[in-house]
Design a protein around this motif. Sequence first.
Motif, mmCIF file in Angstrom:
data_model
loop_
_atom_site.group_PDB
_atom_site.id
_atom_site.type_symbol
_atom_site.label_atom_id
_atom_site.label_comp_id
_atom_site.label_asym_id
_atom_site.label_seq_id
_atom_site.Cartn_x
_atom_site.Cartn_y
_atom_site.Cartn_z
ATOM 1 N N ASP A 94 0.816 -1.226 0.000
ATOM 2 C CA ASP A 94 0.000 0.000 0.000
ATOM 3 C C ASP A 94 0.849 1.276 0.000
ATOM 4 N N LEU A 95 2.146 1.153 0.258
ATOM 5 C CA LEU A 95 3.014 2.331 0.170
ATOM 6 C C LEU A 95 3.221 2.757 -1.289
ATOM 7 N N GLY A 96 2.700 1.945 -2.225
ATOM 8 C CA GLY A 96 2.848 2.259 -3.645
ATOM 9 C C GLY A 96 2.331 3.637 -4.028
ATOM 10 N N ASP A 97 1.224 4.043 -3.432
ATOM 11 C CA ASP A 97 0.655 5.369 -3.728
ATOM 12 C C ASP A 97 1.635 6.486 -3.373
ATOM 13 N N ILE A 98 2.263 6.336 -2.205
ATOM 14 C CA ILE A 98 3.238 7.343 -1.761
ATOM 15 C C ILE A 98 4.412 7.351 -2.741
ATOM 16 N N MET A 99 4.834 6.140 -3.113
ATOM 17 C CA MET A 99 5.958 6.003 -4.054
ATOM 18 C C MET A 99 5.648 6.699 -5.371
ATOM 19 N N GLN A 100 4.453 6.465 -5.894
ATOM 20 C CA GLN A 100 4.091 7.086 -7.176
ATOM 21 C C GLN A 100 4.066 8.608 -7.051
ATOM 22 N N ALA A 101 3.597 9.111 -5.916
ATOM 23 C CA ALA A 101 3.558 10.560 -5.716
ATOM 24 C C ALA A 101 4.984 11.126 -5.628
ATOM 25 N N LEU A 102 5.890 10.379 -4.990
ATOM 26 C CA LEU A 102 7.295 10.817 -4.917
ATOM 27 C C LEU A 102 7.915 10.837 -6.321
ATOM 28 N N VAL A 103 7.586 9.819 -7.120
ATOM 29 C CA VAL A 103 8.103 9.750 -8.504
ATOM 30 C C VAL A 103 7.615 10.953 -9.304
ATOM 31 N N ARG A 104 6.317 11.228 -9.226
ATOM 32 C CA ARG A 104 5.761 12.343 -10.022
ATOM 33 C C ARG A 104 6.404 13.668 -9.633
ATOM 34 N N TRP A 105 6.538 13.915 -8.319
ATOM 35 C CA TRP A 105 7.116 15.179 -7.883
ATOM 36 C C TRP A 105 8.576 15.272 -8.323
ATOM 37 N N GLY A 106 9.327 14.192 -8.153
ATOM 38 C CA GLY A 106 10.741 14.202 -8.534
ATOM 39 C C GLY A 106 10.925 14.417 -10.024
ATOM 40 N N LYS A 107 10.099 13.737 -10.830
ATOM 41 C CA LYS A 107 10.237 13.887 -12.285
ATOM 42 C C LYS A 107 9.868 15.292 -12.731
ATOM 43 N N LYS A 108 8.920 15.904 -12.041
ATOM 44 C CA LYS A 108 8.516 17.256 -12.414
ATOM 45 C C LYS A 108 9.528 18.302 -11.939
ATOM 46 N N HIS A 109 10.086 18.111 -10.769
ATOM 47 C CA HIS A 109 10.828 19.207 -10.146
ATOM 48 C C HIS A 109 12.338 18.995 -10.014
ATOM 49 N N ILE A 110 12.821 17.786 -10.272
ATOM 50 C CA ILE A 110 14.270 17.565 -10.152
ATOM 51 C C ILE A 110 14.823 17.258 -11.530
ATOM 52 N N PRO A 111 15.579 18.190 -12.096
ATOM 53 C CA PRO A 111 16.077 17.990 -13.467
ATOM 54 C C PRO A 111 16.922 16.718 -13.565
ATOM 55 N N GLY A 112 16.738 15.996 -14.655
ATOM 56 C CA GLY A 112 17.557 14.798 -14.882
ATOM 57 C C GLY A 112 17.072 13.554 -14.176
ATOM 58 N N SER A 113 15.905 13.645 -13.511
ATOM 59 C CA SER A 113 15.396 12.456 -12.824
ATOM 60 C C SER A 113 14.918 11.422 -13.826
#
Lengths: 128, 128
Positions: A94-113
């Motif tokens: 169930d931590l998958g939802d948190i993981m997906q949210a971390l992925v989306r934020w990182g891909k949007k806001h951290i260049p080169g992710s």
Amino acid sequence: MIAKDKKTRGARRSSCPVAGTLDIVGDRWSLLIVRDMRHGKRTYGELAASPEGIPTNILADRLRRLEEAGIVTRDAYQEHPPRYEYTLTEKGRDLGDIMQALVRWGKKHIPGSRTLSEAAAAREKSKN
Amino acid sequence: MIAKDKKTRGARRSSCPVAGTLDIVGDRWSLLIVRDMRHGKRTYGELAASPEGIPTNILADRLRRLEEAGIVTRDAYQEHPPRYEYTLTEKGRDLGDIMQALVRWGKKHIPGSRTLSEAAAAREKSKN
């Protein structure tokens, strides 16, 4: 800091579900271990080989905490010497939802992710 | 551990967006500060009054890091003595998805969890 962390381990800081979740997985490593287990890693050796180079003492500590929290289960797959494999429980999956949210934020806001799957695909493509 | 944290501050552990995001907000406090700002808290004093009792040295450190990461902006609202208010940037507001995922997991898996809004509503109700 370390003394404080030891003192508060296991104690809840408030009834807030954000604080409660961070009490359990709010550190730089726990969710990376969960990420790797979601990608099929199951043994201590596989988990120790993450690209982030998790120190083995931290890996052992976090696996123990994740087991105590009911996020992973540990089963012996060999007796002499003892070897264990780790599996995510439903609570862990169930931590998958948190993981997906971390992925989306990182891909949007951290260049080169790029995710580990994307990095693997890029390596594969560059071979051809 | 503390020396290690200082050494690695600002360095990315890998190109993985999960790791990158955790490098920035993967600790027990940063997302609680963001939570409180989402609930309208803007000054140091308001943020220091969280129900989790954040130590003031940690609050000051995390606010500085969040500002460096472009998640909050700091503006002076008084000159003598200097007083600042903090506001979430778009990058900071985008952490909302992660926050919601933490809330859902906590409410599902941590018995007795209730959000600050729910706790306030319950207090209000018990008064009447």
